[in-house]
Design a protein around this motif. Structure first.
Motif, PDB file in Angstrom:
ATOM      1  N   UNK A 125     -23.825  16.567 -11.755  1.00 42.11           N
ATOM      2  CA  UNK A 125     -22.860  16.772 -10.676  1.00 42.11           C
ATOM      3  C   UNK A 125     -23.414  16.144  -9.417  1.00 42.11           C
ATOM      4  N   UNK A 126     -22.608  16.128  -8.360  1.00 39.69           N
ATOM      5  CA  UNK A 126     -23.092  15.631  -7.080  1.00 39.69           C
ATOM      6  C   UNK A 126     -22.379  16.399  -5.989  1.00 39.69           C
ATOM      7  N   UNK A 127     -22.669  16.084  -4.742  1.00 39.39           N
ATOM      8  CA  UNK A 127     -22.112  16.839  -3.624  1.00 39.39           C
ATOM      9  C   UNK A 127     -21.011  16.100  -2.871  1.00 39.39           C
ATOM     10  N   UNK A 128     -20.635  14.891  -3.320  1.00 43.35           N
ATOM     11  CA  UNK A 128     -19.604  14.122  -2.610  1.00 43.35           C
ATOM     12  C   UNK A 128     -18.474  13.658  -3.514  1.00 43.35           C
ATOM     13  N   UNK A 129     -18.776  13.329  -4.758  1.00 41.40           N
ATOM     14  CA  UNK A 129     -17.883  12.657  -5.700  1.00 41.40           C
ATOM     15  C   UNK A 129     -17.418  11.311  -5.127  1.00 41.40           C
ATOM     16  N   UNK A 130     -18.291  10.674  -4.398  1.00 43.63           N
ATOM     17  CA  UNK A 130     -18.107   9.333  -3.867  1.00 43.63           C
ATOM     18  C   UNK A 130     -19.343   9.010  -3.031  1.00 43.63           C
ATOM     19  N   UNK A 131     -19.321   7.910  -2.289  1.00 44.47           N
ATOM     20  CA  UNK A 131     -20.375   7.586  -1.340  1.00 44.47           C
ATOM     21  C   UNK A 131     -19.823   7.749   0.068  1.00 44.47           C
ATOM     22  N   UNK A 132     -20.551   8.486   0.889  1.00 41.72           N
ATOM     23  CA  UNK A 132     -20.234   8.655   2.298  1.00 41.72           C
ATOM     24  C   UNK A 132     -21.506   8.433   3.097  1.00 41.72           C
ATOM     25  N   UNK A 133     -21.409   8.018   4.361  1.00 41.77           N
ATOM     26  CA  UNK A 133     -22.580   7.527   5.075  1.00 41.77           C
ATOM     27  C   UNK A 133     -23.497   8.574   5.678  1.00 41.77           C
ATOM     28  N   UNK A 134     -23.096   9.840   5.671  1.00 42.10           N
ATOM     29  CA  UNK A 134     -23.899  10.848   6.359  1.00 42.10           C
ATOM     30  C   UNK A 134     -24.194  12.022   5.438  1.00 42.10           C
ATOM     31  N   UNK A 135     -25.389  12.561   5.568  1.00 42.93           N
ATOM     32  CA  UNK A 135     -25.844  13.628   4.679  1.00 42.93           C
ATOM     33  C   UNK A 135     -25.084  14.931   4.891  1.00 42.93           C
ATOM     34  N   UNK A 136     -24.370  15.050   6.010  1.00 43.83           N
ATOM     35  CA  UNK A 136     -23.579  16.258   6.255  1.00 43.83           C
ATOM     36  C   UNK A 136     -22.156  16.125   5.729  1.00 43.83           C
ATOM     37  N   UNK A 137     -21.776  14.969   5.189  1.00 44.42           N
ATOM     38  CA  UNK A 137     -20.432  14.776   4.650  1.00 44.42           C
ATOM     39  C   UNK A 137     -20.414  15.127   3.168  1.00 44.42           C
ATOM     40  N   UNK A 138     -20.566  16.406   2.869  1.00 47.20           N
ATOM     41  CA  UNK A 138     -20.623  16.869   1.491  1.00 47.20           C
ATOM     42  C   UNK A 138     -19.652  18.012   1.275  1.00 47.20           C
ATOM     43  N   UNK A 139     -19.313  18.246   0.016  1.00 46.74           N
ATOM     44  CA  UNK A 139     -18.471  19.390  -0.328  1.00 46.74           C
ATOM     45  C   UNK A 139     -19.183  20.702  -0.036  1.00 46.74           C
ATOM     46  N   UNK A 140     -20.502  20.683  -0.109  1.00 45.67           N
ATOM     47  CA  UNK A 140     -21.282  21.871   0.223  1.00 45.67           C
ATOM     48  C   UNK A 140     -21.118  22.204   1.707  1.00 45.67           C
ATOM     49  N   UNK A 141     -21.229  21.183   2.554  1.00 48.09           N
ATOM     50  CA  UNK A 141     -21.056  21.416   3.990  1.00 48.09           C
ATOM     51  C   UNK A 141     -19.622  21.810   4.313  1.00 48.09           C
ATOM     52  N   UNK A 142     -18.660  21.219   3.613  1.00 47.56           N
ATOM     53  CA  UNK A 142     -17.255  21.565   3.807  1.00 47.56           C
ATOM     54  C   UNK A 142     -17.012  23.048   3.549  1.00 47.56           C
ATOM     55  N   UNK A 143     -17.762  23.608   2.612  1.00 47.71           N
ATOM     56  CA  UNK A 143     -17.637  25.031   2.288  1.00 47.71           C
ATOM     57  C   UNK A 143     -18.408  25.921   3.249  1.00 47.71           C
ATOM     58  N   UNK A 144     -19.065  25.320   4.257  1.00 45.92           N
ATOM     59  CA  UNK A 144     -19.773  26.115   5.251  1.00 45.92           C
ATOM     60  C   UNK A 144     -21.252  26.254   5.023  1.00 45.92           C
ATOM     61  N   UNK A 145     -21.793  25.580   3.993  1.00 43.26           N
ATOM     62  CA  UNK A 145     -23.224  25.674   3.703  1.00 43.26           C
ATOM     63  C   UNK A 145     -23.994  24.837   4.717  1.00 43.26           C
ATOM     64  N   UNK A 146     -25.023  25.384   5.371  1.00 42.35           N
ATOM     65  CA  UNK A 146     -25.755  24.613   6.385  1.00 42.35           C
ATOM     66  C   UNK A 146     -26.522  23.439   5.780  1.00 42.35           C
ATOM     67  N   UNK A 147     -26.610  22.363   6.558  1.00 43.87           N
ATOM     68  CA  UNK A 147     -27.333  21.169   6.109  1.00 43.87           C
ATOM     69  C   UNK A 147     -28.846  21.390   6.097  1.00 43.87           C
ATOM     70  N   UNK A 148     -29.442  21.955   7.152  1.00 46.79           N
ATOM     71  CA  UNK A 148     -30.899  22.145   7.126  1.00 46.79           C
ATOM     72  C   UNK A 148     -31.285  23.255   6.153  1.00 46.79           C
ATOM     73  N   UNK A 149     -32.552  23.204   5.717  1.00 47.96           N
ATOM     74  CA  UNK A 149     -33.619  22.315   6.169  1.00 47.96           C
ATOM     75  C   UNK A 149     -33.521  20.909   5.571  1.00 47.96           C
ATOM     76  N   UNK A 150     -33.933  19.920   6.352  1.00 47.65           N
ATOM     77  CA  UNK A 150     -33.968  18.529   5.906  1.00 47.65           C
ATOM     78  C   UNK A 150     -35.428  18.095   5.823  1.00 47.65           C
ATOM     79  N   UNK A 151     -35.787  17.491   4.718  1.00 44.05           N
ATOM     80  CA  UNK A 151     -37.137  16.972   4.523  1.00 44.05           C
ATOM     81  C   UNK A 151     -37.051  15.474   4.273  1.00 44.05           C
ATOM     82  N   UNK A 152     -37.819  14.705   5.029  1.00 41.95           N
ATOM     83  CA  UNK A 152     -37.813  13.247   4.930  1.00 41.95           C
ATOM     84  C   UNK A 152     -39.230  12.789   4.596  1.00 41.95           C
ATOM     85  N   UNK A 153     -39.365  12.015   3.522  1.00 41.56           N
ATOM     86  CA  UNK A 153     -40.690  11.547   3.084  1.00 41.56           C
ATOM     87  C   UNK A 153     -40.711  10.029   3.068  1.00 41.56           C
TER      88      UNK A 153
END
Length: 359
Positions: A125-153
């Motif tokens: 599965x995935x969180x967009x069912x497409x490609x979108x340019x921002x990490x907050x543009x997800x179905x999870x965020x649409x449902x109110x789930x917070x984006x953080x914590x964010x980890x960048x390596x």
């Protein structure tokens, strides 16, 4: 589909190009990354979210930065291990599977590669069912789930973590650290469980990529009717066909933005893109728009193409396809509809108008 074996790689990546909507990165790069990982580690298990306990921690993964930089500096096993360790240390428990955040041809491959390197299964599965340019543009965020914590390596093992903040601020912070990481990084966001994925994710994504990719492999070049199996697999339709007359583009934040003009039998068609294709219109009438998918297929080869790779004089077919229905809710359109990208037009669904003839 229970595993991604070497024989399935071309289909998976080819199908992911469909979900890239003209963006998503070079599919050849995705194929090479994934082929190397499968040859090192064997077939990669695919699992459904409901096969785990609802509170099982999963590792969301997306490749951050510009696709061109990734060609020169692919992600390493060390980056994957560092990302996993950082996420597990913050959560206080182990990750049990990898979660693709989006379905672009590079990011499908990267998520599967990370799963292979870590010896974990990958969620189908995935969180967009497409490609979108921002990490907050997800179905999870649409449902109110917070984006953080964010980890960048980054490639040198440098870790940046962001634990709170508004989505726009967090996006700016992530972009701000990218130059110091060599413009390429592995990113994880959201503290998400298998139960969250089962309720809120787009289920069956990688399997769908494989099915669409297999149908694309059978496309007959130069004949719109040859796309019947592909259109049936993705639920899409042919909008119009034409010849590329002009391409105007510039780069902002490392991403290409611009306009493609097509000469068709019914007048000039226009495709506005910001990495992904966002709007197709003809003679001032919008024919289809984001959040639905807008793909371009080379009329001579039948292959879907990246918008930035188009050439003047090239004959193409414009094809639209549906996305997850949740993107067409008022909240979904506010997040990823045309106005979210700066276009003052109403969204037009891919099936809301009859097909517009061919050349």
């Amino acid at each position: 589909m229970k595993h991604v074996a070497e024989a399935a790689i071309d289909d998976v990546v080819r199908g992911a190009v469909h979900f890239g909507s003209g963006g998503g990165g070079d599919p050849y790069l995705g194929q090479q990354l994934l082929t190397a990982a499968v040859r090192r580690h064997g077939p990669i298990p695919l699992v459904a979210a409901d096969e785990f306990a609802p509170d099982a921690l999963v590792l969301p993964v997306v490749s951050g930065g510009t696709p061109d930089a990734l060609i020169e500096k692919a992600h390493s096993a060390a980056e994957a291990e560092t990302l996993r360790s950082a996420v597990e240390a913050r959560a206080g428990r182990e990750c049990e599977a990898v979660l693709p955040i989006q379905l672009g041809s590079v990011n499908v491959a990267v998520a599967l590669v990370v799963a292979a390197e870590l010896g974990l299964p990958c969620l189908d599965l995935d969180l967009m069912r497409r490609t979108l340019p921002s990490i907050d543009m997800t179905l999870l965020r649409l449902a109110g789930h917070p984006v953080p914590p964010i980890t960048v390596v980054g490639g040198a093992g440098v870790v940046a973590e962001f634990s709170s903040g508004a989505d726009t601020v967090l996006g700016e912070l992530v972009r701000a650290v990218m130059p110091g990481l060599g413009l390429v990084a592995l990113i994880s966001a959201y503290r998400v469980t298998a139960g969250d994925c089962a309720r809120l994710g787009a289920v069956g994504s990688i399997g769908m990529c494989a099915r669409i990719g297999a149908a694309l492999a059978d496309v007959s070049p130069a004949h719109p009717n040859g796309y019947d199996s592909y259109l049936g697999a993705c639920g899409g339709r042919l909008v119009c066909s034409g010849t590329v007359a002009e391409i105007v583009q510039h780069s902002a934040d490392g991403w290409p933005r611009g306009v493609v003009s097509l000469q068709t039998s019914g007048g000039y068609a226009r495709i506005d893109f910001q990495n992904e294709n966002l709007i197709v219109s003809r003679e001032g009438t919008v024919l289809a728009s984001v959040p639905d998918l807008i793909s371009l297929a080379d009329a001579d080869t039948g292959a879907l193409v990246q918008t930035v790779d188009l050439d003047v004089g090239q004959d193409v077919h414009v094809i639209t396809g549906p996305v997850d229905e949740r993107w067409h809710t008022p909240g979904g359109l506010a997040m990823v509809g045309p106005r979210a990208f700066g276009y003052d037009v109403d969204p037009v669904r891919f099936d809301s108008r009859p097909a517009v003839g061919s050349r």
